[in-house]
Design an enzyme around this catalytic site. Structure first.
Site, PDB file in Angstrom:
ATOM      1  N   ASN A 147       0.810  -1.230   0.000  1.00  0.00           N
ATOM      2  CA  ASN A 147       0.000   0.000   0.000  1.00  0.00           C
ATOM      3  C   ASN A 147       0.838   1.273   0.000  1.00  0.00           C
ATOM      4  OD1 ASN A 147       0.796  -0.654   2.611  1.00  0.00           O
ATOM      5  ND2 ASN A 147      -0.934   0.401   3.530  1.00  0.00           N
ATOM      6  N   GLU A 245       3.230  -5.547  12.288  1.00  0.00           N
ATOM      7  CA  GLU A 245       2.324  -4.400  12.096  1.00  0.00           C
ATOM      8  C   GLU A 245       1.226  -4.875  11.170  1.00  0.00           C
ATOM      9  OE1 GLU A 245       2.724  -1.578  13.619  1.00  0.00           O
ATOM     10  OE2 GLU A 245       4.733  -1.898  14.418  1.00  0.00           O
ATOM     11  N   GLU A 457       7.187   0.091  16.224  1.00  0.00           N
ATOM     12  CA  GLU A 457       8.258   0.661  15.415  1.00  0.00           C
ATOM     13  C   GLU A 457       8.305   2.155  15.725  1.00  0.00           C
ATOM     14  OE1 GLU A 457       7.061  -0.514  11.445  1.00  0.00           O
ATOM     15  OE2 GLU A 457       8.098  -2.420  11.647  1.00  0.00           O
TER      16      GLU A 457
HETATM   17  P1  NDP Z   1      -0.016  -9.461   3.061  1.00  0.00           P
HETATM   18  O1  NDP Z   1      -0.070  -9.971   4.450  1.00  0.00           O
HETATM   19  O2  NDP Z   1      -0.692 -10.234   2.003  1.00  0.00           O
HETATM   20  O3  NDP Z   1       1.480  -9.287   2.571  1.00  0.00           O
HETATM   21  C1  NDP Z   1       2.433  -8.500   3.231  1.00  0.00           C
HETATM   22  C2  NDP Z   1       3.817  -8.957   2.827  1.00  0.00           C
HETATM   23  O4  NDP Z   1       4.028 -10.275   3.294  1.00  0.00           O
HETATM   24  C3  NDP Z   1       4.033  -9.015   1.312  1.00  0.00           C
HETATM   25  O5  NDP Z   1       5.365  -8.698   1.023  1.00  0.00           O
HETATM   26  C4  NDP Z   1       3.723 -10.459   1.022  1.00  0.00           C
HETATM   27  O6  NDP Z   1       4.268 -10.885  -0.181  1.00  0.00           O
HETATM   28  C5  NDP Z   1       4.371 -11.124   2.209  1.00  0.00           C
HETATM   29  N1  NDP Z   1       3.860 -12.451   2.508  1.00  0.00           N
HETATM   30  C6  NDP Z   1       2.674 -13.008   2.157  1.00  0.00           C
HETATM   31  N2  NDP Z   1       2.597 -14.279   2.628  1.00  0.00           N
HETATM   32  C7  NDP Z   1       3.748 -14.532   3.290  1.00  0.00           C
HETATM   33  C8  NDP Z   1       4.258 -15.644   4.012  1.00  0.00           C
HETATM   34  N3  NDP Z   1       3.567 -16.773   4.154  1.00  0.00           N
HETATM   35  N4  NDP Z   1       5.472 -15.546   4.584  1.00  0.00           N
HETATM   36  C9  NDP Z   1       6.183 -14.412   4.474  1.00  0.00           C
HETATM   37  N5  NDP Z   1       5.765 -13.317   3.800  1.00  0.00           N
HETATM   38  C10 NDP Z   1       4.554 -13.366   3.223  1.00  0.00           C
HETATM   39  O7  NDP Z   1      -0.555  -7.971   3.162  1.00  0.00           O
HETATM   40  P2  NDP Z   1      -0.782  -6.979   1.965  1.00  0.00           P
HETATM   41  O8  NDP Z   1       0.451  -6.819   1.152  1.00  0.00           O
HETATM   42  O9  NDP Z   1      -2.063  -7.386   1.321  1.00  0.00           O
HETATM   43  O10 NDP Z   1      -0.977  -5.590   2.747  1.00  0.00           O
HETATM   44  C11 NDP Z   1      -2.176  -5.155   3.222  1.00  0.00           C
HETATM   45  C12 NDP Z   1      -2.279  -5.413   4.713  1.00  0.00           C
HETATM   46  O11 NDP Z   1      -1.227  -4.768   5.387  1.00  0.00           O
HETATM   47  C13 NDP Z   1      -3.535  -4.853   5.307  1.00  0.00           C
HETATM   48  O12 NDP Z   1      -4.097  -5.779   6.193  1.00  0.00           O
HETATM   49  C14 NDP Z   1      -3.057  -3.648   6.069  1.00  0.00           C
HETATM   50  O13 NDP Z   1      -3.876  -3.253   7.128  1.00  0.00           O
HETATM   51  C15 NDP Z   1      -1.722  -4.081   6.523  1.00  0.00           C
HETATM   52  N6  NDP Z   1      -0.872  -2.940   6.835  1.00  0.00           N
HETATM   53  C16 NDP Z   1      -0.553  -2.698   8.139  1.00  0.00           C
HETATM   54  C17 NDP Z   1       0.193  -1.602   8.478  1.00  0.00           C
HETATM   55  C18 NDP Z   1       0.591  -1.350   9.902  1.00  0.00           C
HETATM   56  O14 NDP Z   1       1.523  -0.592  10.111  1.00  0.00           O
HETATM   57  N7  NDP Z   1      -0.063  -1.946  10.894  1.00  0.00           N
HETATM   58  C19 NDP Z   1       0.653  -0.649   7.471  1.00  0.00           C
HETATM   59  C20 NDP Z   1       0.267  -1.014   6.121  1.00  0.00           C
HETATM   60  C21 NDP Z   1      -0.474  -2.122   5.837  1.00  0.00           C
HETATM   61  P3  NDP Z   1       3.372 -10.898  -1.509  1.00  0.00           P
HETATM   62  O15 NDP Z   1       2.724  -9.582  -1.646  1.00  0.00           O
HETATM   63  O16 NDP Z   1       4.374 -11.163  -2.537  1.00  0.00           O
HETATM   64  O17 NDP Z   1       2.390 -12.010  -1.299  1.00  0.00           O
END
Ligand code: NDP
Length: 476
Positions: A147, A245, A457
């Protein structure tokens, strides 16, 4: 555009690749590596070799590398903003004003911070002196979402590197390009080979392999709650540090005594900025009943006037969501809201802006008429969709605000000082904004409670995470 991995100081392709898709028009515009365990093994081994020297490098020199990287971000800001808009679908104006300047700021902030970071000492009168060493952990994994791609990527790697760790970072497969661009400048910035590695590919493949690697000392992850839980399941039995996070379902509470216009203007922003794809966006708008109708009508009218457009057009204020899958997920949630009895006051559909007919656009959507327990008010949608609920008393507002498994951020709108403090303290979340939203001081602790995450963080909190304290006790 062909994005590459950056391992041991060198850009490297992989045998297998994935498409880069632009959400603004749905087209494939390049390729990226599809890394797996072999690339993880290679990157972690390089990082492990580089660690002793990097950990022994004076903090001021590590800071100089980060500052030089920040200079390169600044010198290439316009290219980075365009790349972010093409890769993510966000308006290029947002990328230019928020994402890229903040990425530069993250690097500079932690370059400076590490030079001001001090550890404690505890004197035992006449008997002994204790002091605390803060040692870097070793090789750490930094996994970031799509995002705010470069913004959140740098938010993790900067403190990790500043504190003397070697990093293997994995940006989201949906938005890898700006992290790839950054990796092309790592050597020029002065980082020795192996200190900072960037791997691209699917979370389920390379992300999972990284998290499972025995030589990874800690995992810093930002992403969805389900992924966070899966990672915790892998990491916890190995007793590695983790910082998670995760998602949110943030309330925006508007009391009748609030500055109406300011609350309205900012609630439009907190609902729809970045197409609602910021973990801190308010997705449940709670409004005191005496102003509910007026606020609802004004919010829906403003949302209905928002024009979606080409993310690469500098005049666009509202862009595409990140992918076709995500668009369908968001539209599915809107359908669910209808089934649950919600009234869609505006939006609710896919959009096809002129020139971007095949892009992944969802109209800003405002929904009312749903109770707190329904799925629409409980599940994170992470798109341009908000619900409205009225409340009568402060107690009810707090109860509604806290009635979710999440606890990331909240916004409170009131001109009553006592109420502001009372409600802020009563909300179960890591961050509360009063009469503002997304005003960030990088020194403050950042993170969520409940299903929104684990750990903090920001500021010195990040250095606490990326270092291990060791107590040394010297008898006098
Ligand atoms: P995901 O959980 O799908 O993915 C986050 C990251 O983790 C990506 O790089 C993804 O890779 C990777 N990933 C996915 N599966 C695995 C696994 N099994 N093991 C290790 N890494 C993995 O989240 P999104 O990218 O869809 O992001 C949106 C989410 O992030 C929302 O829920 C949002 O609220 C949260 N978010 C939280 C924030 C905070 O500070 N609390 C800030 C911003 C977002 P890939 O994309 O290649 O699958």
């Amino acid at each position: 555009m062909q994005a590459l991995n950056f391992i041991d100081g060198k850009l490297q392709p992989t045998a297998s690749t994935l498409d880069l898709v632009s959400p603004g028009n749905g087209s494939v515009y390049g390729s990226m590596p599809r890394s797996g365990k072999a690339e993880v093994d290679q990157a972690v081994a390089a990082a492990k070799r580089a660690f002793p020297d990097w950990a022994a490098t004076p903090a001021a020199e590590r800071a100089r590398c980060l500052d030089r990287l920040a200079d390169l971000v600044s010198a290439n800001a316009s290219e980075l903003a365009t790349a972010e808009a093409r890769d993510n679908g966000k308006p290029v104006s947002l990328a230019s004003h928020v994402d890229i300047p903040r990425a530069e700021k993250n690097l500079r902030f932690y370059a400076s911070g590490i030079q001001h970071y001090a550890s404690q000492s505890h004197a035992m009168e006449g008997e002994a002196i204790n002091y605390t060493l803060r040692k870097p952990l070793g090789v750490v994994a930094c996994i970031s979402p799509w995002n705010l791609p470069l913004y959140l990527f740098t938010w993790k790697v900067a403190p990790a590197l500043a504190a003397g760790n070697c990093v293997v970072a994995k940006p989201s497969e949906l938005t890898p390009v700006t992290a790839y661009m950054l990796s092309t400048w790592v050597a020029e910035a002065g980082f020795p080979p192996g200190v900072f590695n960037v791997l691209h590919g699917l979370g389920a493949e390379v992300g999972e392999a990284l998290v499972l690697h025995d030589d990874i000392a800690a995992v810093s992850f930002t992403g969805g709650t389900a992924t966070g839980a899966r990672i915790a399941g892998h990491v916890a039995p190995k007793f590695k540090k983790m910082s998670l996070e995760l998602g949110g379902k943030n309330p925006a509470i508007v009391f009748a005594d609030a500055d109406f216009e300011e609350a309205l203007r900012t609630t439009v922003r907190s609902s729809f900025a970045n197409q609602g794809q910021i973990c801190l966006c308010g997705s449940r708008v709670l409004v005191e009943r005496t102003i509910y109708d007026k606020f609802r009508d004004a919010l829906a009218a403003k949302a209905a006037r928002m024009q979606a457009g080409d993310p690469l057009d500098p005049s666009t204020k509202f862009g595409a969501v990140v992918s076709e899958d995500h668009m369908n997920k968001v539209l599915g949630h809107i359908e669910l809201a209808r089934e649950e009895g919600g009234q869609i006051l505006c939006g609710g559909t896919r959009l096809h802006p002129e020139g971007c007919e095949n892009g992944f656009f969802v109209a800003p959507t405002v929904i009312e008429g749903l109770g707190p327990a329904c799925r629409t008010n409980q599940e994170e949608i992470f798109g341009p969709v908000v619900t409205l609920q009225p409340f009568d008393t402060e107690e009810e507002a707090l109860q509604l605000a806290n009635d979710t498994k999440y606890g990331l951020a909240a916004t409170v709108w009131t001109t009553n000082l006592q109420r502001a403090h009372r409600v802020a303290a009563g909300i179960e979340s890591g961050i509360v904004w009063v009469n503002t939203w997304l005003l960030r001081d990088l020194r403050t602790p950042f993170g969520g409670v409940k299903a929104s995450g684990l750990g903090r963080e920001g500021g010195f909190e990040a250095f606490e995470f990326f270092t291990e304290p060791q107590n040394v006790c010297i008898k006098l």
